[in-house]
Design a protein around this motif. Structure first.
Motif, PDB file in Angstrom:
ATOM      1  N   VAL A 137       0.832  -1.197   0.000  1.00 25.98           N
ATOM      2  CA  VAL A 137       0.000   0.000   0.000  1.00 25.98           C
ATOM      3  C   VAL A 137       0.868   1.248   0.000  1.00 25.98           C
ATOM      4  O   VAL A 137       2.085   1.166   0.183  1.00 25.98           O
ATOM      5  CB  VAL A 137      -0.939   0.020   1.231  1.00 25.98           C
ATOM      6  N   ASP A 138       0.237   2.409  -0.186  1.00 28.06           N
ATOM      7  CA  ASP A 138       0.978   3.663  -0.116  1.00 28.06           C
ATOM      8  C   ASP A 138       0.839   4.266   1.280  1.00 28.06           C
ATOM      9  O   ASP A 138       0.258   3.655   2.184  1.00 28.06           O
ATOM     10  CB  ASP A 138       0.540   4.630  -1.213  1.00 28.06           C
ATOM     11  N   ALA A 139       1.361   5.468   1.458  1.00 31.75           N
ATOM     12  CA  ALA A 139       1.409   6.095   2.778  1.00 31.75           C
ATOM     13  C   ALA A 139       0.024   6.388   3.348  1.00 31.75           C
ATOM     14  O   ALA A 139      -0.125   6.540   4.558  1.00 31.75           O
ATOM     15  CB  ALA A 139       2.220   7.379   2.712  1.00 31.75           C
ATOM     16  N   GLY A 140      -1.006   6.447   2.520  1.00 31.64           N
ATOM     17  CA  GLY A 140      -2.363   6.688   2.992  1.00 31.64           C
ATOM     18  C   GLY A 140      -2.939   5.547   3.806  1.00 31.64           C
ATOM     19  O   GLY A 140      -3.974   5.697   4.453  1.00 31.64           O
ATOM     20  N   PRO A 167       5.071   2.349   2.999  1.00 35.09           N
ATOM     21  CA  PRO A 167       6.404   2.957   2.989  1.00 35.09           C
ATOM     22  C   PRO A 167       6.832   3.340   4.405  1.00 35.09           C
ATOM     23  O   PRO A 167       5.982   3.617   5.254  1.00 35.09           O
ATOM     24  CB  PRO A 167       6.246   4.194   2.114  1.00 35.09           C
ATOM     25  N   PRO A 168       8.125   3.362   4.662  1.00 36.07           N
ATOM     26  CA  PRO A 168       8.576   3.725   6.008  1.00 36.07           C
ATOM     27  C   PRO A 168       8.205   5.170   6.338  1.00 36.07           C
ATOM     28  O   PRO A 168       8.149   6.023   5.455  1.00 36.07           O
ATOM     29  CB  PRO A 168      10.091   3.536   5.947  1.00 36.07           C
ATOM     30  N   LEU A 169       7.952   5.412   7.618  1.00 29.26           N
ATOM     31  CA  LEU A 169       7.606   6.764   8.055  1.00 29.26           C
ATOM     32  C   LEU A 169       8.773   7.708   7.836  1.00 29.26           C
ATOM     33  O   LEU A 169       9.937   7.290   7.869  1.00 29.26           O
ATOM     34  CB  LEU A 169       7.231   6.753   9.536  1.00 29.26           C
ATOM     35  N   ARG A 176      12.298   3.227   0.988  1.00 33.53           N
ATOM     36  CA  ARG A 176      11.163   3.898   0.376  1.00 33.53           C
ATOM     37  C   ARG A 176      11.119   3.632  -1.125  1.00 33.53           C
ATOM     38  O   ARG A 176      10.078   3.317  -1.695  1.00 33.53           O
ATOM     39  CB  ARG A 176      11.247   5.399   0.649  1.00 33.53           C
ATOM     40  N   LYS A 177      12.275   3.693  -1.758  1.00 34.23           N
ATOM     41  CA  LYS A 177      12.344   3.467  -3.206  1.00 34.23           C
ATOM     42  C   LYS A 177      12.003   2.013  -3.563  1.00 34.23           C
ATOM     43  O   LYS A 177      11.307   1.746  -4.538  1.00 34.23           O
ATOM     44  CB  LYS A 177      13.731   3.828  -3.725  1.00 34.23           C
ATOM     45  N   LYS A 208      -0.198  -0.713  10.273  1.00 35.36           N
ATOM     46  CA  LYS A 208       0.062  -0.826  11.713  1.00 35.36           C
ATOM     47  C   LYS A 208      -0.807  -1.913  12.344  1.00 35.36           C
ATOM     48  O   LYS A 208      -0.371  -2.624  13.247  1.00 35.36           O
ATOM     49  CB  LYS A 208      -0.212   0.515  12.384  1.00 35.36           C
ATOM     50  N   ASP A 209      -2.046  -2.056  11.843  1.00 34.96           N
ATOM     51  CA  ASP A 209      -2.962  -3.070  12.367  1.00 34.96           C
ATOM     52  C   ASP A 209      -2.596  -4.481  11.917  1.00 34.96           C
ATOM     53  O   ASP A 209      -2.947  -5.453  12.583  1.00 34.96           O
ATOM     54  CB  ASP A 209      -4.395  -2.770  11.927  1.00 34.96           C
ATOM     55  N   HIS A 210      -1.923  -4.611  10.767  1.00 37.99           N
ATOM     56  CA  HIS A 210      -1.582  -5.920  10.201  1.00 37.99           C
ATOM     57  C   HIS A 210      -0.084  -5.968   9.865  1.00 37.99           C
ATOM     58  O   HIS A 210       0.291  -6.042   8.693  1.00 37.99           O
ATOM     59  CB  HIS A 210      -2.409  -6.189   8.943  1.00 37.99           C
TER      60      HIS A 210
END
Length: 181
Positions: free
Chosen positions: A92-95, A110-112, A130-131, A101-103
């Motif tokens: 998934v993307d950052a959205g 992507p990493p925070l 990230r890349k 976090k739940d799974h």
């Protein structure tokens, strides 16, 4: 789709796309629900799931542009399907950070972002991670782009109530075309 992914070992790619729609008439209730926080215009969002080849596997529920991606995934039942199929992996993307976090281990986001002043070695590692994750997610972006190649979905000028049927019809044509290649 989740049963197929579990049986075939397919890693799913999940993302949402926004399609601009006309403003509602003045005084109609619920008009603000369609104003997207991202593009600051009236939109309708659609969730798209693709495989590693960019084939559209599912073009999901259509919702007002104001709804966040993670909230939509929970409302659409994707959260429950992830619980039911723990072997399915999803990119998934950052959205969708909340879903990741739940799974953990099942949904990869992507990493925070790093805090200011992070060591240079950590910044290089973050950029590489990230890349790598972004490169793996490219097929769903291609699936979304193929949907939006259709003139009707670049900016929908018809009645807002008809857009979901139009998206489903185009997704069916695109998906069918991908399978017959």
């Amino acid at each position: 789709m989740f049963a197929y992914a579990a049986a075939e070992g397919v890693t799913l790619r999940l993302d949402a796309t926004e399609i601009r729609v006309r403003r509602p008439r003045v005084g109609r209730p619920g008009g603000k629900a369609f104003v997207s926080g991202k593009v600051k215009q009236n939109t309708i969002k659609t969730t798209v799931v693709a495989d590693e080849y960019g084939s559209t596997l599912w073009c999901g529920r259509h919702r007002p542009g104001r709804m966040h991606d993670t909230t939509a995934a929970r409302v659409e039942g994707i959260d429950a399907l992830l619980d039911a199929y723990p072997q399915v992996k999803v990119l998934v993307d950052a959205g969708y950070q909340g879903l990741a976090k739940d799974h953990p281990g099942q949904v990869t986001a992507p990493p925070l972002k790093l805090r200011p002043g992070a060591p240079p070695a950590r910044q290089v590692q973050w950029e590489a991670d990230r890349k790598r994750q972004s490169s793996l997610r490219i097929p769903v972006e291609h699936a979304i782009a193929e949907l939006k190649w259709w003139r009707q979905l670049q900016r929908f000028t018809g009645r807002r109530e008809l857009l979901p049927e139009t998206i489903d019809a185009v997704a069916g044509l695109v998906s069918d075309r991908m399978i017959t290649w």
